[in-house]
Scaffold this motif. Structure first.
Motif, PDB file in Angstrom:
ATOM      1  N   LEU A 126       0.834  -1.215   0.000  1.00 52.58           N
ATOM      2  CA  LEU A 126       0.000   0.000   0.000  1.00 52.58           C
ATOM      3  C   LEU A 126       0.865   1.259   0.000  1.00 52.58           C
ATOM      4  CD1 LEU A 126      -2.673  -1.232   2.582  1.00 52.58           C
ATOM      5  CD2 LEU A 126      -3.118  -0.674   0.178  1.00 52.58           C
ATOM      6  N   THR A 127       1.890   1.276   0.839  1.00 50.01           N
ATOM      7  CA  THR A 127       2.717   2.480   0.963  1.00 50.01           C
ATOM      8  C   THR A 127       3.494   2.746  -0.328  1.00 50.01           C
ATOM      9  OG1 THR A 127       2.971   1.850   3.280  1.00 50.01           O
ATOM     10  CG2 THR A 127       4.335   3.674   2.507  1.00 50.01           C
ATOM     11  N   SER A 128       3.970   1.665  -0.966  1.00 53.36           N
ATOM     12  CA  SER A 128       4.731   1.825  -2.217  1.00 53.36           C
ATOM     13  C   SER A 128       3.919   2.545  -3.283  1.00 53.36           C
ATOM     14  CB  SER A 128       5.119   0.468  -2.805  1.00 53.36           C
ATOM     15  OG  SER A 128       5.797  -0.299  -1.884  1.00 53.36           O
ATOM     16  N   GLN A 129       2.614   2.454  -3.195  1.00 51.85           N
ATOM     17  CA  GLN A 129       1.768   3.081  -4.219  1.00 51.85           C
ATOM     18  C   GLN A 129       1.744   4.603  -4.082  1.00 51.85           C
ATOM     19  OE1 GLN A 129      -2.155   1.142  -4.689  1.00 51.85           O
ATOM     20  NE2 GLN A 129      -1.302  -0.607  -3.609  1.00 51.85           N
ATOM     21  N   ILE A 130       2.038   5.072  -2.887  1.00 53.41           N
ATOM     22  CA  ILE A 130       1.953   6.517  -2.638  1.00 53.41           C
ATOM     23  C   ILE A 130       3.331   7.171  -2.645  1.00 53.41           C
ATOM     24  CG2 ILE A 130       1.250   8.245  -0.900  1.00 53.41           C
ATOM     25  CD1 ILE A 130      -1.056   6.856  -2.463  1.00 53.41           C
ATOM     26  N   GLU A 131       4.314   6.576  -1.954  1.00 51.69           N
ATOM     27  CA  GLU A 131       5.672   7.134  -1.947  1.00 51.69           C
ATOM     28  C   GLU A 131       6.643   6.022  -1.578  1.00 51.69           C
ATOM     29  OE1 GLU A 131       8.822   8.555  -2.408  1.00 51.69           O
ATOM     30  OE2 GLU A 131       8.766   8.364  -0.244  1.00 51.69           O
ATOM     31  N   PRO A 132       7.338   5.461  -2.566  1.00 54.24           N
ATOM     32  CA  PRO A 132       8.190   4.306  -2.267  1.00 54.24           C
ATOM     33  C   PRO A 132       9.447   4.643  -1.474  1.00 54.24           C
ATOM     34  CG  PRO A 132       8.292   4.871  -4.624  1.00 54.24           C
ATOM     35  CD  PRO A 132       7.255   5.754  -4.020  1.00 54.24           C
ATOM     36  N   ASN A 263      13.283   7.145  -6.625  1.00 55.56           N
ATOM     37  CA  ASN A 263      12.641   8.245  -5.901  1.00 55.56           C
ATOM     38  C   ASN A 263      13.690   9.268  -5.488  1.00 55.56           C
ATOM     39  OD1 ASN A 263      13.421   7.988  -2.875  1.00 55.56           O
ATOM     40  ND2 ASN A 263      13.114   5.898  -3.583  1.00 55.56           N
ATOM     41  N   ARG A 264      13.211  10.496  -5.250  1.00 53.59           N
ATOM     42  CA  ARG A 264      14.100  11.575  -4.797  1.00 53.59           C
ATOM     43  C   ARG A 264      13.915  11.829  -3.309  1.00 53.59           C
ATOM     44  NH1 ARG A 264      17.992  12.435  -8.269  1.00 53.59           N
ATOM     45  NH2 ARG A 264      17.223  12.028 -10.341  1.00 53.59           N
ATOM     46  N   ALA A 265      12.947  11.161  -2.699  1.00 52.87           N
ATOM     47  CA  ALA A 265      12.597  11.471  -1.315  1.00 52.87           C
ATOM     48  C   ALA A 265      13.622  10.908  -0.327  1.00 52.87           C
ATOM     49  CB  ALA A 265      11.209  10.909  -0.998  1.00 52.87           C
ATOM     50  N   ASN A 266      14.164   9.754  -0.673  1.00 52.50           N
ATOM     51  CA  ASN A 266      15.072   9.092   0.255  1.00 52.50           C
ATOM     52  C   ASN A 266      16.513   9.492  -0.051  1.00 52.50           C
ATOM     53  OD1 ASN A 266      15.245   7.373   2.470  1.00 52.50           O
ATOM     54  ND2 ASN A 266      15.949   5.687   1.187  1.00 52.50           N
ATOM     55  N   ALA A 267      17.356   9.471   0.981  1.00 49.71           N
ATOM     56  CA  ALA A 267      18.714   9.985   0.827  1.00 49.71           C
ATOM     57  C   ALA A 267      19.731   8.854   0.880  1.00 49.71           C
ATOM     58  CB  ALA A 267      19.007  10.995   1.939  1.00 49.71           C
ATOM     59  N   SER A 268      20.013   8.241  -0.258  1.00 52.41           N
ATOM     60  CA  SER A 268      21.039   7.192  -0.260  1.00 52.41           C
ATOM     61  C   SER A 268      22.403   7.863  -0.170  1.00 52.41           C
ATOM     62  CB  SER A 268      20.950   6.355  -1.534  1.00 52.41           C
ATOM     63  OG  SER A 268      19.703   5.716  -1.588  1.00 52.41           O
ATOM     64  N   ALA A 269      23.215   7.383   0.754  1.00 54.16           N
ATOM     65  CA  ALA A 269      24.469   8.086   1.055  1.00 54.16           C
ATOM     66  C   ALA A 269      25.676   7.163   1.008  1.00 54.16           C
ATOM     67  CB  ALA A 269      24.363   8.706   2.450  1.00 54.16           C
ATOM     68  N   PRO A 306       7.347  -4.282  -5.712  1.00 53.31           N
ATOM     69  CA  PRO A 306       7.010  -4.207  -7.142  1.00 53.31           C
ATOM     70  C   PRO A 306       5.526  -4.419  -7.406  1.00 53.31           C
ATOM     71  CG  PRO A 306       8.304  -6.184  -6.672  1.00 53.31           C
ATOM     72  CD  PRO A 306       8.363  -5.320  -5.458  1.00 53.31           C
ATOM     73  N   ALA A 307       4.877  -5.250  -6.588  1.00 53.83           N
ATOM     74  CA  ALA A 307       3.431  -5.440  -6.767  1.00 53.83           C
ATOM     75  C   ALA A 307       2.711  -4.113  -6.524  1.00 53.83           C
ATOM     76  CB  ALA A 307       2.914  -6.529  -5.825  1.00 53.83           C
ATOM     77  N   GLY A 308       3.157  -3.360  -5.508  1.00 53.56           N
ATOM     78  CA  GLY A 308       2.548  -2.056  -5.218  1.00 53.56           C
ATOM     79  C   GLY A 308       2.801  -1.054  -6.337  1.00 53.56           C
ATOM     80  N   LEU A 309       4.042  -1.043  -6.853  1.00 58.52           N
ATOM     81  CA  LEU A 309       4.363  -0.104  -7.942  1.00 58.52           C
ATOM     82  C   LEU A 309       3.538  -0.435  -9.183  1.00 58.52           C
ATOM     83  CD1 LEU A 309       8.277  -0.053  -7.598  1.00 58.52           C
ATOM     84  CD2 LEU A 309       6.658   1.627  -6.696  1.00 58.52           C
ATOM     85  N   GLU A 416      11.480   4.177 -10.274  1.00 58.02           N
ATOM     86  CA  GLU A 416      11.633   3.320  -9.093  1.00 58.02           C
ATOM     87  C   GLU A 416      11.633   1.830  -9.469  1.00 58.02           C
ATOM     88  OE1 GLU A 416      12.252   4.664  -6.272  1.00 58.02           O
ATOM     89  OE2 GLU A 416      11.864   3.123  -4.756  1.00 58.02           O
ATOM     90  N   ALA A 417      11.071   1.516 -10.644  1.00 62.43           N
ATOM     91  CA  ALA A 417      10.778   0.122 -10.984  1.00 62.43           C
ATOM     92  C   ALA A 417      11.960  -0.855 -10.882  1.00 62.43           C
ATOM     93  CB  ALA A 417      10.163   0.059 -12.382  1.00 62.43           C
TER      94      ALA A 417
END
Ligand SMILES: Cc1cc2nc3c(=O)[nH]c(=O)nc-3n(C[C@H](O)[C@H](O)[C@H](O)COP(=O)(O)OP(=O)(O)OC[C@H]3O[C@@H](n4cnc5c(N)ncnc54)[C@H](O)[C@@H]3O)c2cc1C
Length: 540
Positions: A126-132, A263-269, A306-309, A416-417
């Motif tokens: 469910l969450t992946s559908q809104i913001e992964p 996604n751009r929301a998360n900060a991979s560092a 992936p099912a959510g996306l 994101e896929a």
């Protein structure tokens, strides 16, 4: 000079043939396939009904857009030049973290209620559908819990906060926070899949340890702690590295944020341990054995995401098709568009069904269940992620030009896929892991055979495909054929779950197109499929 009407009378800006805005989406109520497969997996459907309605609201959709429009910012120093090593996120990111963790994303599986992992897995979907992007830190927090069992004292200090259903995004020592998150830092430049090549070193320092070394990927650098691997005298060992110590910041420098796809929301560092204080988790030299418990659980989420996306992309494509006409006819009534969307919908429902089925196995604690969970999660992760990019690309094309425009969610979903295939075991590594499991744990293979057998005798095409698989692979294949073998096995397992848990017409369409000979290589190149019952699963 021709006579023109006043500009305000021109029809140019009268909006026609554009779908209405989505408004609030009830991601539970509108998704019959989710309801069926979550119930079959033993999930807490009342909880999911509430979460699905809440996470799909316009407010949450807007938070998802804002968190991606305003990416996190690396704050290396404060105004006085003192090191900060912090990442500042947009308030929308925090709102989404609060919504997920507050509803038990990281906790529900560990609270002892029936069907906890299945409920958690459906929340990932469910969450992946809104913001992964926010799924990453929440998933790692969920998955760290079983690895923490390797040390009772650390478990007691950390796990109640990881599972508190409270999001506290502040940068403070654990003792001063009511809720905490956990990240993971394994991958180094010279090797990610082969973690035994890790070069970070650990040295004893009184009752704790000091770590020195560089980690090439650390996707949630604002977590309160990290499970990490480092070379100790006794070999590769797992450590917990708190971001803050009672006396102040731990010595973890953030080097830079990755400029990445997705996604751009998360900060991979990228991070550097500069003598960071750490606590050993599990025995010295048993690093892989200890952290594999975390990896096993993150894999469940990488199988569900992936099912959510796919669901999000198809939901938008179906909405579009039902509200747009071309050549005087609704797109959703055009036979070729129906073939394309029905074909894509079968991949989505297959991934959803298999992912939740495997999550249900995580909830059972018998020896056979544990053996099968490791195999099943790898099969689900491999197949769902390999199908996901193409499903999203074709859903994008169903929107025409607007599918390519950031005003719709399709570009984010498309970027994101590929991600969930790459991390926590890339495709090849997963296939080789499946061969290894089948070689070393015959019980897993026995349960798999039982699972496939449960659908036997109900569909002629399935029975013939199962027989053909066994004839083609009388024994485990050579490494070079592992993808072919795994794809075949995962498709058969998906079909077996659909035969048991999906409407008959959906299962028949899946089996006929995926296991029969009624299909070409591109989406929609199918024949003999009754599209109505398959498309009905998309809702609307
Ligand atoms: C957005 C993002 C976030 C991430 N976040 C984190 C994080 O928070 N923490 C963390 O520790 N890591 C993280 N990673 C790293 C990720 O887990 C690794 O990239 C992944 O495990 C692969 O490792 P690698 O990049 O070193 O590739 P390699 O291990 O070099 O693999 C390269 C390719 O070779 C294939 N391969 C490997 N071995 C074999 C073989 N024996 N036979 C055939 N093919 C083989 C792999 O399948 C892959 O396709 C993240 C990655 C991304 C993209």
């Amino acid at each position: 000079m021709p006579h023109l009407p006043p500009w305000s009378d021109l029809p140019t800006h009268e909006v026609t043939n554009q779908p209405p805005a989505r408004g609030d989406l009830d991601l539970w109520d509108s998704d019959a396939a989710l309801r069926d497969h979550a119930a079959a997996a033993g999930a807490d459907v009342a909880h999911l009904a509430g979460y699905g309605a809440r996470i799909g609201t316009e407010e949450m959709q807007e938070a998802g857009r804002a968190a991606n429009r305003h990416p996190p910012e690396l704050m290396l120093f404060d105004a006085g030049g003192r090191r900060l090593d912090e990442v500042r996120f947009h308030p929308a990111y925090h709102r989404l973290m609060e919504a997920g963790l507050g509803a038990g994303y990281a906790a529900v599986a560990w609270e002892g209620a029936k069907g906890g992992h299945a409920t958690h897995a459906a929340m990932v979907y469910l969450t992946s559908q809104i913001e992964p992007g926010v799924c990453c830190p929440m998933t790692m927090t969920y998955a760290a819990v079983p690895a923490m069992r390797a040390d009772p004292a650390l478990f007691e200090a950390w796990v109640p906060k990881l599972t508190a259903r409270i999001y506290d995004g502040s940068a403070r020592p654990l003792a001063r926070k009511p809720g905490a998150t956990m990240g993971m830092a394994m991958t180094e430049k010279q090797g990610g899949s082969d973690v035994r090549a890790n070069a970070t070193v650990a040295e004893r320092d009184g009752d704790a340890w000091r770590l020195q070394g560089h980690k090439w990927f650390c996707s949630a650098p604002m977590s309160d702690g990290f499970l990490t691997l480092a070379q100790a005298e006794g070999g590769l060992t797992c450590f917990l590295v708190p971001r803050w110590l009672e006396e102040g910041r731990n010595r973890i420098a953030i080097q830079r944020l990755k400029d990445k796809l997705g996604n751009r929301a998360n900060a991979s560092a990228e991070i550097e341990y500069e003598g960071a204080r750490a606590f050993r988790l599990g025995e010295e030299g048993a690093g892989v054995r200890t952290i594999i418990e975390m990896v096993h659980h993150t894999r469940l989420d990488t199988a569900m995401a992936p099912a959510g996306l796919m669901r999000a992309a198809l939901d938008h494509a179906w909405h579009w098709a039902r509200h747009r006409t071309a050549f005087q006819k609704q797109l959703s009534d055009q036979p070729l568009m129906r073939s394309v969307l029905a074909d894509l919908a079968l991949d989505w429902e297959g991934a959803l069904a298999l992912g939740l089925h495997v999550a249900g196995v995580f909830d059972r604690r018998g020896e056979a269940d544990r053996a099968f969970a490791r195999l099943g999660v790898a099969l689900a992760k491999f197949l769902g992620n390999k199908l996901c990019p193409n499903v999203i690309y074709e859903a994008m094309e169903a929107l025409g030009g607007m599918g390519y425009v950031e005003d719709t969610p399709l570009p984010l979903l498309y970027r994101e896929a590929p991600l969930n295939s790459i991390w926590e075991g890339s495709g090849n590594v997963i296939c080789l892991d499946i061969l290894r499991t089948l070689r070393r744990a015959p019980l897993a293979g026995e349960v798999l055979a039982e699972e496939l057998g449960r659908a036997s005798g109900q569909d002629r095409v399935f029975d013939a495909a199962l027989k053909a698989h066994m004839q083609r692979f009388p024994r485990l294949p050579e490494e070079a054929q592992a993808r072919w073998y795994v794809e075949s096995l995962a498709t058969l397992l998906t079909a077996s779950v659909l035969i048991r848990n999906a409407p008959q017409a959906v299962a028949e369409a899946y089996v006929g197109t995926r296991l029969g000979d009624g299909r070409g290589r591109v989406a929609g190149a199918i024949a003999g499929v009754e599209t109505e019952p398959v498309l009905a699963r998309l809702g609307g």
